[in-house]
Design a protein around this motif. Structure first.
Motif, short mmCIF file in Angstrom:
data_model
loop_
_atom_site.label_atom_id
_atom_site.label_comp_id
_atom_site.label_asym_id
_atom_site.label_seq_id
_atom_site.Cartn_x
_atom_site.Cartn_y
_atom_site.Cartn_z
N CYS A 34 0.73 -1.03 0.04
CA CYS A 34 -0.04 -0.11 0.12
C CYS A 34 0.89 1.34 0.18
O CYS A 34 0.45 2.11 0.84
CB CYS A 34 -0.96 0.05 1.07
SG CYS A 34 -0.26 -0.40 2.64
N GLN A 35 1.92 1.17 -0.69
CA GLN A 35 2.81 2.62 -0.83
C GLN A 35 2.92 2.68 -2.12
O GLN A 35 2.40 2.29 -3.06
CB GLN A 35 4.09 1.82 -0.19
CG GLN A 35 4.17 1.55 1.35
CD GLN A 35 3.48 2.43 2.06
OE1 GLN A 35 3.57 3.63 1.89
NE2 GLN A 35 2.90 1.94 3.30
N ASN A 36 3.95 3.91 -2.66
CA ASN A 36 3.77 4.51 -4.00
C ASN A 36 4.34 3.37 -5.05
O ASN A 36 4.92 2.53 -4.57
CB ASN A 36 4.86 5.51 -3.93
CG ASN A 36 6.21 5.36 -3.57
OD1 ASN A 36 6.91 4.35 -3.90
ND2 ASN A 36 6.70 6.20 -2.48
N ALA A 37 4.18 3.64 -6.26
CA ALA A 37 4.64 2.73 -7.12
C ALA A 37 5.82 2.22 -7.41
O ALA A 37 6.04 1.08 -7.40
CB ALA A 37 4.48 3.53 -8.56
N GLU A 38 6.95 3.22 -6.98
CA GLU A 38 8.31 2.75 -6.98
C GLU A 38 8.54 1.59 -5.82
O GLU A 38 9.21 0.57 -6.08
CB GLU A 38 9.16 3.87 -6.78
CG GLU A 38 10.79 3.63 -6.96
CD GLU A 38 11.56 4.86 -6.70
OE1 GLU A 38 12.44 4.83 -7.29
OE2 GLU A 38 11.12 5.83 -6.15
N MET A 39 8.04 1.86 -4.50
CA MET A 39 8.33 0.97 -3.58
C MET A 39 7.41 -0.53 -3.96
O MET A 39 7.94 -1.45 -3.48
CB MET A 39 7.94 1.55 -2.10
CG MET A 39 8.91 2.66 -1.74
SD MET A 39 8.10 3.27 -0.10
CE MET A 39 8.69 1.78 0.78
N PHE A 40 6.10 -0.05 -4.14
CA PHE A 40 5.41 -1.22 -4.66
C PHE A 40 5.90 -2.11 -5.73
O PHE A 40 6.08 -3.53 -5.44
CB PHE A 40 3.97 -0.81 -5.04
CG PHE A 40 2.97 -1.86 -5.50
CD1 PHE A 40 2.00 -2.31 -4.67
CD2 PHE A 40 3.10 -2.18 -6.97
CE1 PHE A 40 1.35 -3.36 -5.36
CE2 PHE A 40 2.13 -3.04 -7.43
CZ PHE A 40 1.25 -3.67 -6.69
N ALA A 41 6.56 -1.89 -6.64
CA ALA A 41 6.92 -2.43 -7.63
C ALA A 41 8.19 -3.13 -7.19
O ALA A 41 8.60 -4.39 -7.51
CB ALA A 41 7.08 -1.64 -8.73
N PHE A 42 9.17 -2.50 -6.68
CA PHE A 42 10.54 -3.10 -6.17
C PHE A 42 10.28 -4.39 -5.32
O PHE A 42 10.86 -5.31 -5.42
CB PHE A 42 11.46 -1.99 -5.50
CG PHE A 42 12.73 -2.51 -5.18
CD1 PHE A 42 13.68 -2.56 -6.19
CD2 PHE A 42 12.98 -2.75 -4.01
CE1 PHE A 42 15.08 -3.05 -5.85
CE2 PHE A 42 14.34 -3.32 -3.65
CZ PHE A 42 15.38 -3.36 -4.67
N ALA A 43 9.25 -4.04 -4.32
CA ALA A 43 9.18 -5.27 -3.27
C ALA A 43 8.49 -6.45 -3.96
O ALA A 43 8.74 -7.48 -3.84
CB ALA A 43 8.03 -4.72 -2.35
N ALA A 44 7.78 -6.11 -5.15
CA ALA A 44 6.95 -7.12 -5.96
C ALA A 44 7.78 -8.11 -6.75
O ALA A 44 7.98 -9.29 -6.58
CB ALA A 44 5.78 -6.58 -6.78
N ILE A 45 8.76 -7.36 -7.30
CA ILE A 45 9.86 -8.15 -7.97
C ILE A 45 11.13 -8.88 -7.21
O ILE A 45 11.51 -9.88 -7.46
CB ILE A 45 10.46 -6.90 -8.90
CG1 ILE A 45 9.71 -6.22 -9.84
CG2 ILE A 45 11.60 -7.69 -9.74
CD1 ILE A 45 8.81 -7.21 -11.06
#
Length: 399
Positions: free
Chosen positions: A76-87
């Protein structure tokens, strides 16, 4: 084993998601589709309309082979943090490609933009735009325009922004991945009018909250699980369900500046507007400005509700967890689990697995935040679940 990763929220899972998974499998010719999915709270800064296990189960019936959870608080954070954690989570499953939905499926252009965002020149331009008081998306767009002019339009849509972030994150993690974009058909990301072959998740959520499930472009299993959730809890979930809880958290917080993404000035504005509005949507509109977008404010308020502090983010980012939390899987997903275990990854299907791997969940910051957040998720609903992280197991689907 050839595994293609997908980052998703499935809020809720619908026919467009089923199409994307089908195309991802076709384009990548993979043995397994591994999805990393937001849990009970999503990147928009709100609770998912139904819980994570029902959404994950619908996804496996709709074409995924395994669904793992994107850890709190990054879901539930910004796009950059969301994407990095997902990858980073997909890396644990040894994916060799990722597929994503987007408006522009020009892979070379998306990769070019991702590379540019990692350059000192872009960072310099970006910081200058931020100093002007622009929001993150506008600052990013202006910084790109100064480098590649018209081509920067490729990232203006929400899905394209995330596509670039996925590629950029893979570069940061030194992953040599193939990319398989699937061009969106029909409605745009946030369209609320029904049209085209697929309905947007936003339009579907609006219809659900208005009390209608008729003629929605959902899969059969997703509709069944949505109805099951409603029968169990007597309503769907939305951020406005938490208005009084949020006001309580605001007035009992000793220092709002300790909450992640709350900066000096915004804390006072939040305090001054609290209790003046009947719902959180209206509260957000009273706070909205050029600097603070609607989505950013939603995430800020959600961080207050869930008590996500700046020190929590720092601590979690400095910790490398070598486990994944599985929400749902089928037989191909079971093979992916075995593949991950053979590569030293701990796979959590049920609470007892923590003990099996000599992990103490109470000492894991991610587990504690996730468990507290799940308790809060069910708080405004009927038939609440308490400490579900201890009792709910991954869903196995034999199909």
């Amino acid at each position: 084993m050839k595994i293609t990763g997908v980052v998703a929220e499935y809020n809720p899972f619908h026919a467009g998601h089923e199409y994307q998974l089908k195309m991802a499998r076709k384009l990548s010719d993979c043995d397994c589709i591994a999805v990393v999915m937001s849990g009970n709270f999503v990147q928009r800064g709100e609770p998912a309309i139904i819980d994570k296990f029902n959404r994950a189960e619908a996804a496996v019936y709709g074409g995924a082979d395994i669904v793992i959870e994107l850890p709190m608080p990054f879901s539930c954070q910004n796009a950059e943090m969301f994407a990095f954690a997902a990858i980073k989570e997909l890396k644990k499953l040894n994916v060799d490609s990722i597929s994503f939905g987007c408006e522009n499926d020009d892979v070379k252009l998306l990769e070019k933009i991702a590379c540019l965002q990692l350059t000192p020149e872009f960072n310099k331009n970006f910081k200058e735009e931020i100093k002007k008081g622009l929001s993150y998306p506008n600052a990013m767009s202006n910084a790109l325009v100064s480098l590649i002019n018209d081509e920067a339009e490729a990232v203006y849509s929400p899905n394209n922004v995330l596509a670039v972030e996925y590629i950029k994150s893979a570069m940061k993690l030194d992953l040599n991945l193939s990319y398989y974009p699937v061009k969106r058909l029909g409605m745009a990301h946030n369209d609320t009018e029904f049209q085209g072959p697929f309905h947007s998740a936003a339009a579907i959520r609006n219809s659900m909250l208005e009390g209608s499930l008729n003629n929605l472009k959902l899969t059969e299993k997703s509709l069944e699980l949505i109805e099951k959730f409603y029968n169990d809890h007597k309503q769907f979930n939305t951020l406005n369900n938490y208005t009084d809880y949020l006001y309580y958290k605001i007035i009992t917080c000793d220092d709002l500046n300790t909450i992640y993404e709350i900066k000096e000035g915004l804390n006072n504005k939040i305090m001054s507007q609290s209790f003046k509005h009947e719902n959180i949507d209206d509260l957000i509109m009273s706070l909205k400005s050029k600097r603070y977008t609607y989505s950013k404010l939603r995430r800020c308020l959600l961080n207050i509700l869930l008590d996500i502090k700046k020190v929590d983010i720092i601590k979690i980012m400095l910790t490398n967890n070598d486990y994944v939390k599985v929400l749902a899987f089928n037989n191909a997903g079971r093979r992916a689990i075995k593949h991950a275990k053979n590569n030293g990854i701990k796979v959590i299907n049920r609470f007892s697995d923590y003990k099996k791997y000599n992990l103490s969940p109470e000492n894991l910051k991610v587990f504690n935040i996730t468990n507290k957040s799940s308790n809060i998720y069910y708080l405004p609903l009927k038939n609440r679940k308490i400490n579900s992280e201890y009792t709910e197991n991954a869903v196995y689907i034999n199909i």
